[in-house]
Design a protein around this motif. Structure first.
Motif, short mmCIF file in Angstrom:
data_model
loop_
_atom_site.label_atom_id
_atom_site.label_comp_id
_atom_site.label_asym_id
_atom_site.label_seq_id
_atom_site.Cartn_x
_atom_site.Cartn_y
_atom_site.Cartn_z
N LEU A 11 0.86 -1.18 0.00
CA LEU A 11 0.00 0.00 0.00
C LEU A 11 0.90 1.23 0.00
O LEU A 11 1.74 1.39 0.88
N GLN A 12 0.70 2.03 -1.01
CA GLN A 12 1.51 3.23 -1.19
C GLN A 12 1.57 4.05 0.09
O GLN A 12 0.56 4.35 0.70
N GLY A 13 2.78 4.41 0.50
CA GLY A 13 2.93 5.29 1.65
C GLY A 13 2.82 4.57 2.98
O GLY A 13 3.07 5.16 4.02
N LYS A 14 2.41 3.29 2.96
CA LYS A 14 2.29 2.55 4.21
C LYS A 14 3.35 1.46 4.28
O LYS A 14 4.12 1.38 5.22
N ILE A 15 3.33 0.61 3.27
CA ILE A 15 4.31 -0.47 3.24
C ILE A 15 4.61 -0.88 1.81
O ILE A 15 3.70 -0.96 0.98
N ASP A 16 5.89 -1.09 1.53
CA ASP A 16 6.30 -1.51 0.20
C ASP A 16 5.81 -2.93 -0.04
O ASP A 16 5.62 -3.70 0.89
N PRO A 17 5.62 -3.29 -1.32
CA PRO A 17 5.13 -4.64 -1.62
C PRO A 17 5.99 -5.72 -0.94
O PRO A 17 7.21 -5.65 -0.97
N PHE A 18 5.32 -6.68 -0.33
CA PHE A 18 6.05 -7.74 0.37
C PHE A 18 5.42 -9.09 0.04
O PHE A 18 4.23 -9.18 -0.24
N SER A 19 6.26 -10.11 0.06
CA SER A 19 5.76 -11.48 -0.09
C SER A 19 6.15 -12.23 1.17
O SER A 19 7.31 -12.26 1.55
N ILE A 20 5.17 -12.80 1.79
CA ILE A 20 5.42 -13.42 3.07
C ILE A 20 4.54 -14.67 3.16
O ILE A 20 3.49 -14.74 2.52
N GLN A 21 5.01 -15.66 3.88
CA GLN A 21 4.21 -16.87 4.03
C GLN A 21 4.10 -17.24 5.50
O GLN A 21 5.09 -17.23 6.23
N PHE B 204 -5.31 -8.21 7.64
CA PHE B 204 -6.58 -8.34 8.35
C PHE B 204 -7.71 -7.61 7.62
O PHE B 204 -8.85 -7.63 8.06
N GLY B 205 -7.37 -6.96 6.50
CA GLY B 205 -8.41 -6.24 5.77
C GLY B 205 -8.80 -4.92 6.40
O GLY B 205 -9.79 -4.31 6.01
N ALA B 206 -8.00 -4.46 7.38
CA ALA B 206 -8.32 -3.17 8.01
C ALA B 206 -7.92 -2.02 7.08
O ALA B 206 -8.49 -0.95 7.14
N ASP B 207 -6.92 -2.26 6.25
CA ASP B 207 -6.58 -1.32 5.18
C ASP B 207 -6.62 -2.09 3.87
O ASP B 207 -6.41 -3.29 3.85
N GLN B 208 -6.90 -1.39 2.79
CA GLN B 208 -6.97 -2.04 1.50
C GLN B 208 -5.65 -1.89 0.75
O GLN B 208 -5.17 -0.77 0.59
N PRO B 209 -5.07 -2.98 0.29
CA PRO B 209 -3.82 -2.87 -0.46
C PRO B 209 -4.10 -2.26 -1.83
O PRO B 209 -5.21 -2.40 -2.35
N ASP B 210 -3.11 -1.57 -2.40
CA ASP B 210 -3.29 -1.11 -3.78
C ASP B 210 -2.44 -1.93 -4.75
O ASP B 210 -2.42 -1.67 -5.93
N LYS B 211 -1.71 -2.91 -4.19
CA LYS B 211 -0.92 -3.79 -5.05
C LYS B 211 -0.96 -5.20 -4.48
O LYS B 211 -1.10 -5.38 -3.28
N GLY B 212 -0.81 -6.18 -5.34
CA GLY B 212 -0.56 -7.54 -4.90
C GLY B 212 -1.79 -8.32 -4.46
O GLY B 212 -2.92 -7.83 -4.52
N HIS B 213 -1.54 -9.57 -4.04
CA HIS B 213 -2.62 -10.48 -3.68
C HIS B 213 -2.35 -11.18 -2.36
O HIS B 213 -1.21 -11.29 -1.93
N ILE B 214 -3.44 -11.69 -1.78
CA ILE B 214 -3.33 -12.56 -0.61
C ILE B 214 -3.82 -13.94 -1.04
O ILE B 214 -4.83 -14.07 -1.74
N HIS B 215 -3.09 -14.98 -0.65
CA HIS B 215 -3.56 -16.35 -0.88
C HIS B 215 -3.84 -16.97 0.46
O HIS B 215 -3.01 -16.96 1.36
N LEU B 216 -5.04 -17.51 0.58
CA LEU B 216 -5.41 -18.17 1.83
C LEU B 216 -5.59 -19.65 1.52
O LEU B 216 -6.43 -20.01 0.68
N LYS B 217 -4.84 -20.48 2.16
CA LYS B 217 -4.87 -21.92 1.92
C LYS B 217 -4.84 -22.21 0.42
O LYS B 217 -5.62 -23.00 -0.10
#
Lengths: 328, 503
Positions: free
Chosen positions: B272-282, B307-320
């Motif tokens: 999310l611009q201005g909050k956190i640079d794109p990250f990949s984490i597992q 947690f969906g408290a902020d909306q990302p402007d880049k990237g994806h979340i994979h759940l299971k």
């Protein structure tokens, strides 16, 4: 990226208010002949002097995080007290005026005390005060009491010439003096700063050892006092006492204060802003009169739109500054 | 020093709240020119004692003697007039006022009946320079960080002719340099004859700065000791009332665990611009992933995206394994994710509700408001978790605001545990709480992960991260820098280096 304004965020609503006023005045001058005259401007002050006084008291209340709904009714009550004491009891204005001022101040003081000592919501307490004051004015008389007294004639008709042909009334003088005193109180006295502190965080103000209770009571007393001054000015203007006077004026007052840039949640705002808030309400009316074909209800629509605009503007400013803080 | 006349003596102080006896017979003696620590776990009554001393709460029993005279302090203002100044744990200033005003309000400098702003600005500047702080004092308090606000609060306390200065957890939001700075100020003030009360959870700091300490436990007076004469272990066992062996236990628990290499949640260049640079984490199932980083490194920002408290402007979340988008925390909750905010006061507790009501909020919300959980059921749940998490007082109908910080934290934890989360995001769950509660919370984390719950553990305390986590991700300047497996090779120095960067 937006350029950083040299002004702090807190001044932005005030700047917006003044700019809107200038814009509307410019619009009027451009569109209607005769609009751009000093008397048209001074008439704004003359016709709204009571509202200016009310807005001054209300500004302090709102900055402290409260609200005062009783001010319209206090005007009616003041006008009735003034009228009945002058006409029915034949008392001298030297006695009537202080009594009137006392009535408003006492109502305000009692409201403030209730709010502080019983930790009640200002909304409810002043709502009760609103009904009470309105009801009391009908107890005095259900009829209009017309005032025919040299003092009231003098106050209403005296014209103080300024700038050649133009003039203002004594009421305007009173209102402007009150504005100047209030600006001084707000910026340069302990009481004034305590009001801002309470509006910022009442708990912090308490822990910092500020006299929160005394300040709150004084705020509502001052608002009540302003309401009775406004009531007297209104009485000079109408030259009568009537229980229906100034019906709903508390809402106009709140609107003026908010348009003037005071944050409804408290903690930020300026008395000078409220003065311009009132002038904006006045100029809307003037424009509609000049337009000639529009119904006067358009005033309400314009006020409604402006109010919404300002609330949104304030919200944006708050969100912005929160973001700024988070990112620092 | 012992021969000197004490500046303040509190004897047999009693304070009761509805349903809680917060203080029963507590003594406190302060001498001039001394730094005095008040030690105790959360709920021991430290904050209450301070509030009683400064007139925020009235005293229900006992006596206070100030400079040899008996006094009754009825309000914070009276306390200040006597020369007792306090800097509270949460910065209690007005953010809508300027720095100068926050320092001077209540005792403004006047000239001809008018507030003399210029003189106040100058003095405020000087005062802050004495604390090695050079800032624009005319700006609003809200434009400065919490650490600076803290220093301003101290400047305010110093500005009165204080004789007793109370610092309630002054260091919890300061970094090491700022702490050193504060300590040099404290030493200076001590030499000037001030009596200073210092409250902190950091034992190192207690041993570094204090001369004497008073220990409280569960609102009772345990004793007064000279700091240099009492060994650490003795002090800790006096505070918690039992020998502390749990610390070691945790480590052994962590070792037994076999991490399943099955991804629960992963991200692909989420940002999310201005909050956190794109990250990949597992985050794997049953894994405790630590998130380390300095204040402002973007730890909370990362968690909020998950947690969906902020909306990302880049990237994806994979759940299971499936791609998913959380447009609100509600969706994340449905996917069995829980989030304990670091901001316990404003984003955690609802102060005017009871412990029970606070606990059932999320599960009731998840059921929807039409399927009301009966009161008996609520009581049952609350009682279960109160005993499970050892919440004190064990009364589900107690208002949560009357609980200590550590116990409030446990209630919030219970709120999420009730929902059986598969991923629990804990943002600074151990901040500002005592060793006993910290140990309990970390033990709980280990147990949860053994049962298969994934945990994202955010903490500023490297020791805690190393003790509890399977893997550690380090953030720096809003960027995910590196991930480590937590084994013998990972040391505090190594982590710290990565957090500080530049090497």
């Amino acid at each position: 990226m937006i350029q950083r304004l040299p002004l702090g965020y807190k001044q932005l609503p005030l700047v917006a208010t003044v700019s809107i006023f200038i814009l509307m005045y410019g619009f009027g001058s451009f569109r209607y002949t005769g609009f751009l005259s000093s008397q048209v401007f001074l008439n704004l002050l003359i016709d709204n002097s009571f509202l200016i006084v009310l807005a001054v008291g209300m500004t302090f209340v709102i900055i402290s995080g409260g609200i005062d709904l009783s001010v319209g009714s206090v005007i009616a009550l003041t006008s009735m007290v003034a009228a009945s004491l002058t006409m029915n009891a034949n008392l001298s204005p030297l006695i009537v005026v202080p009594i009137c001022l006392l009535v408003g101040s006492i109502i305000g003081g009692v409201q403030g005390s209730l709010i502080h000592f019983f930790n009640l919501q200002p909304f409810i307490v002043t709502l009760a005060g609103m009904f009470l004051a309105r009801g009391l004015s009908y107890v005095i008389s259900v009829e209009t009491i017309a005032i025919d007294h040299p003092f009231f004639d003098f106050m209403a008709n005296t014209r103080i010439p300024i700038l050649g042909d133009s003039f203002i009334t004594i009421s305007v003088l009173i209102a402007l003096i009150i504005v100047i005193i209030a600006v001084f109180i707000g910026h340069s006295t302990k009481f004034g700063r305590n009001v801002y502190a309470i509006g910022g965080s009442e708990q912090s103000a308490n822990l910092m050892g500020l006299p929160v209770g005394r300040t709150k009571i004084l705020i509502y007393t001052f608002s009540g006092f302003c309401a009775s001054v406004g009531g007297l000015i209104f009485t000079f203007y109408m030259r009568s006492g009537y229980g229906l006077h100034a019906n709903g004026m508390e809402l106009d007052t709140i609107a003026a204060v908010v348009i003037g840039g005071t944050l409804l949640t408290g903690g930020a705002g300026y008395v000078a802003g409220s003065l311009f808030g009132v002038l904006i309400l006045g100029i809307i009316q003037t424009i509609i009169v000049y337009e000639g074909t529009l119904s006067s209800w358009w005033t309400k629509i314009a006020i409604g739109v402006l109010l919404l605009l300002f609330i949104v503007l304030q919200r944006i400013i708050v969100i912005r500054s929160e973001k700024k803080q988070n990112s620092s | 020093m012992d021969n000197a006349q004490p500046r303040l003596v509190m004897k047999k102080i009693v304070k009761e709240f509805p349903g809680v006896r917060a203080l029963s017979g507590v003594n406190l003696t302060l001498y001039p020119g001394e730094v005095h620590a008040i030690m105790g776990e959360n709920g021991a009554g430290k904050s209450t004692l301070i509030k009683v001393l400064t007139g925020v709460y009235p005293i229900d029993g006992g006596a206070v003697e100030y400079e040899g005279k008996k006094v009754i302090i009825k309000s914070p203002l009276e306390a200040q007039l006597l020369g007792i100044s306090t800097v509270y744990q949460e910065v209690n200033l007005c953010t809508n006022l300027s720095v100068t005003e926050n320092i001077f309000i209540g005792r403004e400098i006047k000239k001809n009946g008018k507030l003399n702003w210029r003189k106040m600005h100058n003095q405020a500047k000087k005062l802050l320079e004495g604390l090695q702080l050079q800032i624009d004092v005319t700006k609003l308090l809200s434009s400065y960080s919490v650490a600076i606000q803290q220093m301003i609060a101290i400047a305010r306390a110093l500005n009165v002719s204080a004789k007793v200065l109370i610092l309630d957890e002054p260091t919890s939001s300061l970094d090491r340099d700022e702490v050193n700075q504060l300590f040099s100020v404290i030493r200076k003030l001590k030499n000037e004859g001030l009596a200073i009360v210092f409250i902190s959870h950091f034992l190192d700091q207690i041993y570094e700065i204090t001369d004497r300490l008073t220990v409280l436990r569960n609102g009772e007076y345990i004793g007064e000791y000279m700091t240099k004469d009492i060994p650490r272990m003795d002090l800790v066992s006096k505070m918690i009332g039992k020998e502390l062996v749990e610390m070691k236990k945790i480590e052994s628990l962590a070792e037994n665990k076999t991490s399943l290499n099955q991804s629960f949640l992963s991200t692909e260049l989420l940002g999310l611009q201005g909050k956190i640079d794109p990250f990949s984490i597992q985050i794997n199932k049953g894994e405790i992933l630590g998130l380390a980083g300095l204040l402002g490194a973007g730890r909370t920002e990362l968690a909020r995206l998950l947690f969906g408290a902020d909306q990302p402007d880049k990237g994806h979340i994979h759940l299971k394994g499936k791609q998913i988008k959380f447009s609100s925390p509600k969706q994340a909750i449905y996917e069995k994710i829980g989030f304990c905010s670091e901001n316990r006061k404003s984003e955690g507790i609802i102060p005017d509700l009871t412990v029970r009501e606070n606990m059932i909020l999320v599960i009731q919300g998840k059921y929807g408001w039409f399927r009301f959980i009966s009161k008996e059921k609520q009581r049952e749940i609350a009682d279960e978790y109160i005993s499970l998490l050892n919440i004190n007082p064990a009364n589900p109908e107690q208002l949560i605001e009357n609980l200590s910080g550590g116990n409030q934290q446990k209630v919030i934890l219970a709120r999420w545990l009730i929902t059986n989360p598969e991923l629990l995001i804990l943002d600074e769950p151990t901040r500002g709480i005592d060793i006993g509660a910290k140990t309990e919370i970390m033990k709980l984390m280990t147990n949860l992960s053994k049962e298969g719950t994934s945990i994202l553990f955010i903490s500023s305390e490297i020791e805690e991260i190393l003790r509890a986590c399977d893997r550690v991700a380090v953030l720096r300047d809003r960027k995910l820098e590196k991930e480590f497996n937590n084994n013998e090779e990972l040391t505090q120095q190594k982590l710290m280096k990565e957090m500080a960067g530049g090497v």
